[in-house]
Design an enzyme around this catalytic site. Structure first.
Site, PDB file in Angstrom:
ATOM      1  N   ASP A 136       1.283   1.937   8.776  1.00 54.96           N
ATOM      2  CA  ASP A 136       0.996   1.267  10.053  1.00 54.96           C
ATOM      3  C   ASP A 136       2.047   1.510  11.136  1.00 54.96           C
ATOM      4  O   ASP A 136       1.820   1.159  12.294  1.00 54.96           O
ATOM      5  CB  ASP A 136       0.854  -0.239   9.834  1.00 54.96           C
ATOM      6  CG  ASP A 136      -0.362  -0.591   8.999  1.00 54.96           C
ATOM      7  OD1 ASP A 136      -1.415   0.037   9.214  1.00 54.96           O
ATOM      8  OD2 ASP A 136      -0.255  -1.475   8.135  1.00 54.96           O
TER       9      ASP A 136
ATOM     10  N   GLY B 298      -4.941  -0.460  10.478  1.00 52.67           N
ATOM     11  CA  GLY B 298      -4.126  -1.023  11.549  1.00 52.67           C
ATOM     12  C   GLY B 298      -4.594  -2.429  11.875  1.00 52.67           C
ATOM     13  O   GLY B 298      -5.444  -2.611  12.733  1.00 52.67           O
TER      14      GLY B 298
ATOM     15  N   GLY C  99       0.824  -1.200   0.000  1.00 55.43           N
ATOM     16  CA  GLY C  99       0.000   0.000   0.000  1.00 55.43           C
ATOM     17  C   GLY C  99       0.854   1.244   0.000  1.00 55.43           C
ATOM     18  O   GLY C  99       1.824   1.340   0.750  1.00 55.43           O
TER      19      GLY C  99
ATOM     20  N   LEU D 157      -8.433   7.116   1.820  1.00 59.25           N
ATOM     21  CA  LEU D 157      -8.261   8.538   2.083  1.00 59.25           C
ATOM     22  C   LEU D 157      -7.162   8.777   3.108  1.00 59.25           C
ATOM     23  O   LEU D 157      -6.460   9.790   3.062  1.00 59.25           O
ATOM     24  CB  LEU D 157      -9.566   9.154   2.582  1.00 59.25           C
ATOM     25  CG  LEU D 157     -10.771   9.095   1.638  1.00 59.25           C
ATOM     26  CD1 LEU D 157     -11.979   9.739   2.301  1.00 59.25           C
ATOM     27  CD2 LEU D 157     -10.449   9.784   0.316  1.00 59.25           C
TER      28      LEU D 157
ATOM     29  N   THR E 271       5.511   2.569   5.499  1.00 59.67           N
ATOM     30  CA  THR E 271       4.271   1.936   5.910  1.00 59.67           C
ATOM     31  C   THR E 271       3.445   2.914   6.726  1.00 59.67           C
ATOM     32  O   THR E 271       3.977   3.609   7.580  1.00 59.67           O
ATOM     33  CB  THR E 271       4.487   0.644   6.731  1.00 59.67           C
ATOM     34  OG1 THR E 271       3.245   0.185   7.245  1.00 59.67           O
ATOM     35  CG2 THR E 271       5.448   0.853   7.874  1.00 59.67           C
TER      36      THR E 271
END
Length: 425
Positions: free
Chosen positions: A149, A196, A21, A303, A147
């Protein structure tokens, strides 16, 4: 091992690829790579759609792009060259893919490979770094951190996270002001679902929106904690009765006592990760059924990671810095390392970039420390606030056109002529 000047004995081209991502600032890293390599006289190829582009020999010649276009990458979201979710198996299990990569590297004189991604990508970068010795080709591989996350080991924070954190905190604050204004006759509970799967860093960032028992978010649900339905409902009820309304921020990875995702959709992605279907509507239905409150929920999804208009200046700067450092490390002869962020001070916030071994990063996941979550499990501590607050500081302004929209760049992405037969994976 610290970076030094490029060895004159090693020549060739550099291949850069984006993985997984994307983020609001991953292209800033690409700009750091390309500008850094250009300054040292090294040509950069980019793999179209990540590692798949390398396997398919679908390469892009970034030397065809103007300096202005590359600079514009620093404020353009998305993945300029395309990305993919694809995990290489071990050399023993799929030697054909590795042999193909070596063939592509050899055909295009690629001596340095920079792979920009998260945990699984760090593992892939480590595997590719071992190709030289295993298959008789001199290739140096550098993992480049990215990332939303914030779950990469070793690095203090991950480029991409600071901007998601800023977007989440802003969204929580703004939506809460809206809810507060309508609570008397309308919505009593607002639920914001954030990314997450296993680590609650993004959810924690929402806590920066306010401070104190009555300030939103009133409840944060972390994947590190088992979801307790009774405790959650009691907290919602008490908050509504005291404040008049309640804002909840929930990580998509919240699990029940049986270890099941509340939002399990039953499908899996290319890395074997569960595809989550939405925890917010599950929680909203629970609130409605058990407490009878009117609710609204939001799922920002992509988003969160594409909101370059709300990017953190610190994040954008760090993203560019790791790209530039990755080139320095590669040309210094390093292999199987990643440029990581090292924090030297909270106040004032100071950081630097240093190399770290990929072996200490690959397939390891950094979760929220227990000391960052309040005892009741629904908020962040002062320690978490000290860690998170510097990462969202500063604005990274965008150029706007006469139409009122940001002026993002679309690269030409000129293809490099293929030299090999096609490859079927």
């Amino acid at each position: 091992m610290s970076p030094s000047r490029r060895s004159p004995a090693i020549t060739g081209n550099l291949l850069y690829a984006q993985s997984g991502g994307v983020t609001a600032v991953i292209n800033a890293t690409a700009a750091g790579v390309i500008e850094g390599a250009r300054a040292k006289g090294v040509k950069v190829y980019a793999a179209r759609n990540g590692i798949l582009g390398a396997l398919r020999e679908e390469l892009i010649d970034t030397s065809k792009e103007s300096a202005a276009a590359i600079t514009a990458l620093r404020h353009t979201p998305g993945g300029a060259f395309g990305s993919c979710r694809y995990k290489l198996k071990s050399l023993e299990d799929n030697r054909a893919e590795y042999a193909r990569l070596i063939d592509v590297f050899r055909a295009h004189d690629i001596r340095w490979f920079l792979y920009n991604g998260g945990n699984d990508s760090a593992d892939t970068a480590l595997k590719i770094s071992q190709l030289g010795k295993a298959m008789g080709y001199d290739i140096r591989c550098i993992g480049v951190p990215k990332t939303v996350d914030n779950d990469l080991a070793v690095t203090d924070c991950c480029p991409g996270f600071g901007s998601v954190a800023k977007y989440t905190a802003i969204s929580t604050l703004e939506a809460s002001l809206d809810v507060a204004s309508m609570a008397e006759t309308s919505t009593k509970v607002f639920i914001l679902e954030v990314m997450g799967r296993h680590a609650g860093w993004i959810a924690a960032a929402a806590g920066l929106a306010g401070e104190g028992a009555d300030a939103p978010p009133h409840i944060i649900l972390f994947p590190e904690n088992t979801f307790d339905e009774a405790a959650f409902l009691a907290k919602v009820k008490a908050t509504v009765e005291r404040v008049g309304w309640c804002t909840v921020v929930a990580s998509e990875g919240v699990r029940n006592a049986a270890g099941q995702f509340l939002a399990e959709a039953g499908t899996r992605d290319a890395f074997g990760h569960a595809q989550l279907g939405g925890v917010a509507p599950v929680l909203a239905a629970l609130v409605k059924e058990k407490l009878g409150y009117k609710y609204h929920w939001a799922l920002p999804d992509y988003l969160q990671r594409s909101a370059r208009h709300a990017a953190s200046a610190v994040d954008a700067e760090q993203a560019f810095a790791v790209g530039k450092a990755a080139v320095d490390y590669a040309l210094a002869g390093m292999n199987a390392v990643m440029p990581v962020i090292v924090r030297s001070s909270d106040v004032p916030y100071r950081w630097k970039v240093e190399p770290a071994s990929l072996a200490k990063i690959a397939n390891r996941e950094k979760k929220m420390p227990k000391s960052f979550i309040t005892r009741d499990g629904f908020g962040i501590t002062a320690a978490a606030r000290r860690y998170l607050a510097p990462l969202i500081r500063g604005e990274a302004p965008l150029p706007y056109g006469k139409d009122g929209l940001p002026r993002y760049v679309r690269l030409k992405n000129v293809a490099v002529a293929k030299k090999l037969a096609g490859f079927q994976r």
